[in-house]
Motif scaffolding. Structure first.
Motif, PDB file in Angstrom:
ATOM      1  N   ARG A  87       0.816  -1.204   0.000  1.00 54.48           N
ATOM      2  CA  ARG A  87       0.000   0.000   0.000  1.00 54.48           C
ATOM      3  C   ARG A  87       0.846   1.248   0.000  1.00 54.48           C
ATOM      4  NH1 ARG A  87      -4.419  -2.638   3.936  1.00 54.48           N
ATOM      5  NH2 ARG A  87      -5.392  -0.611   4.135  1.00 54.48           N
ATOM      6  N   GLY A  88       0.440   2.198  -0.795  1.00 51.83           N
ATOM      7  CA  GLY A  88       1.141   3.476  -0.816  1.00 51.83           C
ATOM      8  C   GLY A  88       0.914   4.213   0.494  1.00 51.83           C
ATOM      9  N   ARG A  89       1.906   4.951   0.914  1.00 52.52           N
ATOM     10  CA  ARG A  89       1.786   5.738   2.136  1.00 52.52           C
ATOM     11  C   ARG A  89       2.036   7.181   1.775  1.00 52.52           C
ATOM     12  NH1 ARG A  89       2.511   3.935   6.826  1.00 52.52           N
ATOM     13  NH2 ARG A  89       2.352   1.734   7.244  1.00 52.52           N
ATOM     14  N   TYR A  90       1.230   8.084   2.305  1.00 56.87           N
ATOM     15  CA  TYR A  90       1.348   9.480   1.928  1.00 56.87           C
ATOM     16  C   TYR A  90       1.738  10.358   3.103  1.00 56.87           C
ATOM     17  CZ  TYR A  90      -0.730   7.945  -2.377  1.00 56.87           C
ATOM     18  OH  TYR A  90      -0.960   7.307  -3.555  1.00 56.87           O
ATOM     19  N   ASP A  91       2.122  11.550   2.782  1.00 57.96           N
ATOM     20  CA  ASP A  91       2.851  12.361   3.723  1.00 57.96           C
ATOM     21  C   ASP A  91       2.853  13.807   3.220  1.00 57.96           C
ATOM     22  OD1 ASP A  91       4.793  13.408   5.284  1.00 57.96           O
ATOM     23  OD2 ASP A  91       6.329  11.938   4.802  1.00 57.96           O
ATOM     24  N   ALA A  92       2.397  14.741   4.045  1.00 57.82           N
ATOM     25  CA  ALA A  92       2.396  16.142   3.600  1.00 57.82           C
ATOM     26  C   ALA A  92       3.622  16.894   4.087  1.00 57.82           C
ATOM     27  CB  ALA A  92       1.127  16.855   4.058  1.00 57.82           C
ATOM     28  N   VAL A 108       5.653   4.171  10.141  1.00 55.14           N
ATOM     29  CA  VAL A 108       6.771   4.949   9.605  1.00 55.14           C
ATOM     30  C   VAL A 108       6.997   6.181  10.466  1.00 55.14           C
ATOM     31  CG1 VAL A 108       7.605   6.227   7.601  1.00 55.14           C
ATOM     32  CG2 VAL A 108       6.120   4.244   7.263  1.00 55.14           C
ATOM     33  N   ASP A 110       9.254   9.749  10.706  1.00 55.86           N
ATOM     34  CA  ASP A 110      10.170  10.660  10.021  1.00 55.86           C
ATOM     35  C   ASP A 110      11.320  11.028  10.943  1.00 55.86           C
ATOM     36  OD1 ASP A 110       8.279  10.705   8.071  1.00 55.86           O
ATOM     37  OD2 ASP A 110       7.566  12.742   8.500  1.00 55.86           O
TER      38      ASP A 110
ATOM     39  N   HIS B  43       1.578   9.153   8.141  1.00 55.30           N
ATOM     40  CA  HIS B  43       1.776   8.492   6.847  1.00 55.30           C
ATOM     41  C   HIS B  43       0.646   7.518   6.534  1.00 55.30           C
ATOM     42  CE1 HIS B  43       5.739   9.761   8.163  1.00 55.30           C
ATOM     43  NE2 HIS B  43       6.119   9.784   6.915  1.00 55.30           N
ATOM     44  N   PRO B  44      -0.580   7.965   6.566  1.00 56.93           N
ATOM     45  CA  PRO B  44      -1.706   7.051   6.343  1.00 56.93           C
ATOM     46  C   PRO B  44      -1.757   6.538   4.907  1.00 56.93           C
ATOM     47  CG  PRO B  44      -2.461   9.320   6.322  1.00 56.93           C
ATOM     48  CD  PRO B  44      -1.024   9.357   6.742  1.00 56.93           C
ATOM     49  N   ASP B  45      -2.397   5.415   4.715  1.00 53.02           N
ATOM     50  CA  ASP B  45      -2.611   4.930   3.359  1.00 53.02           C
ATOM     51  C   ASP B  45      -3.943   5.456   2.848  1.00 53.02           C
ATOM     52  OD1 ASP B  45      -4.631   3.362   4.436  1.00 53.02           O
ATOM     53  OD2 ASP B  45      -3.353   1.606   4.595  1.00 53.02           O
ATOM     54  N   ALA B  46      -4.235   5.184   1.580  1.00 53.67           N
ATOM     55  CA  ALA B  46      -5.416   5.763   0.948  1.00 53.67           C
ATOM     56  C   ALA B  46      -6.704   5.385   1.684  1.00 53.67           C
ATOM     57  CB  ALA B  46      -5.485   5.329  -0.520  1.00 53.67           C
ATOM     58  N   GLU B  47      -6.796   4.149   2.101  1.00 50.71           N
ATOM     59  CA  GLU B  47      -8.016   3.693   2.762  1.00 50.71           C
ATOM     60  C   GLU B  47      -8.244   4.437   4.080  1.00 50.71           C
ATOM     61  OE1 GLU B  47     -10.354   1.891   1.587  1.00 50.71           O
ATOM     62  OE2 GLU B  47     -11.547   1.538   3.403  1.00 50.71           O
ATOM     63  N   LEU B  69      -5.002  12.268  -4.341  1.00 46.78           N
ATOM     64  CA  LEU B  69      -3.650  12.030  -3.847  1.00 46.78           C
ATOM     65  C   LEU B  69      -2.645  12.101  -4.987  1.00 46.78           C
ATOM     66  CD1 LEU B  69      -4.365   9.110  -1.343  1.00 46.78           C
ATOM     67  CD2 LEU B  69      -3.681  11.446  -0.770  1.00 46.78           C
TER      68      LEU B  69
END
Lengths: 150, 150
Positions: A87-92, A108, A110, B43-47, B69
């Motif tokens: 799964r992709g993980r996102y981060d602002a 994760v 930072d 770092h959440p995933d899309a879901e 995203l």
DNA sequence: TTCCTGAATCGGAATGATTCTTGTTTAGAG
DNA sequence: CTCTAAACAAGAATCATTCCGATTCAGGAA
């Protein structure tokens, strides 16, 4: 396929020994999957490995490929690259930072480091292409997972 | 949710500006997705993002989450971590090495560096957990992709 | 060598994340 | 206020990966 015959044989031998040590059966399929990886520097994905091994073992199933790759990784015979989970993980957080990844829970964290922001990139890398970013990934076990483990 | 109100607002403002600059519409959904990321360090995933944003925007669809995203990432407003593609990549090279990843074709090149093998890990990382491995990931454009680009 | 048993495999169905399609809504330029 | 391209919703489709039930087989024991 830049890996030498001798190196492939060395890797095959190590794989056979590791299987014997771990009481894992030396099946035809297992050896062919490993042989495929031992002879390449391409970092193939599971599907590519499946397509190649299939030429030699036509009846092999995808499930065997996936199971075998997981087993070989557990035994420390191969590496799984890039991926934490699928799964992709996102981060602002767009400040330059690095990651500590817990291999148990996948969390994760930072962290920041001036020194790591400015790594000495080996000259040889220039032949691959132009580097645009560099990031350090640390893997380990986070404190909360370490606690629940005992 | 350790991000301060002020920092969230600063990020929201930057996102609004970037959207205006790029002629992207400032939709309710887009703002709420970004707000969700601006306010967390998880770092959440899309879901996960979907489940959270849904509380505020009940009719939002998963597709919008994914699309948004991707858009935010293109605009350099957020980061997508860990993932090259969603496919695992394997590797029988167990010598300690690092990766150069082409962001266009996804090809991975190994490289070696004594200096990088022994990175100075910041002391602060110890509070996250025990580090077991460290690896450098370089991203950029490989020579063959750079060529076909013009 | 042959027999036996749990490990491993096969093939196809199931799952889960992500993307696509089609019809509808809406931000924002004019 | 109107208009239109951009964005959205809902659900179907896709793609990688895993699960499951039935079958095969590696390798230890006889």
């Amino acid at each position: 396929m830049a890996v030498s015959k001798a190196e492939i044989e060395r890797r095959m031998e190590r794989m056979a020994q590791t299987c014997r040590d771990g009481r894992l059966k030396l099946t035809h399929q297992r050896m062919e999957v490993f042989r495929e990886l031992a002879g390449t520097e391409d970092h193939p994905d599971a599907e590519t490995i499946y397509q190649h091994v299939r030429r030699r073992v036509p009846a092999i199933s995808r499930d065997t490929i996936y199971r075998t790759l997981a087993t070989l990784e557990e035994q420390g015979l191969i590496h799984k690259a890039e991926i934490l989970s699928s799964r992709g993980r996102y981060d602002a957080n767009m400040d330059h930072h690095h990651h500590f990844i817990c291999t148990v829970c996948g969390r994760v964290h930072d962290f920041y480091s001036r020194t790591l922001d400015d790594l000495p990139i080996p000259r040889s890398v220039a032949s691959f292409g132009r580097v645009e970013s560099a990031q350090v990934q640390l893997r380990g076990i986070c404190t909360s997972c370490a606690k629940t483990k005992e």
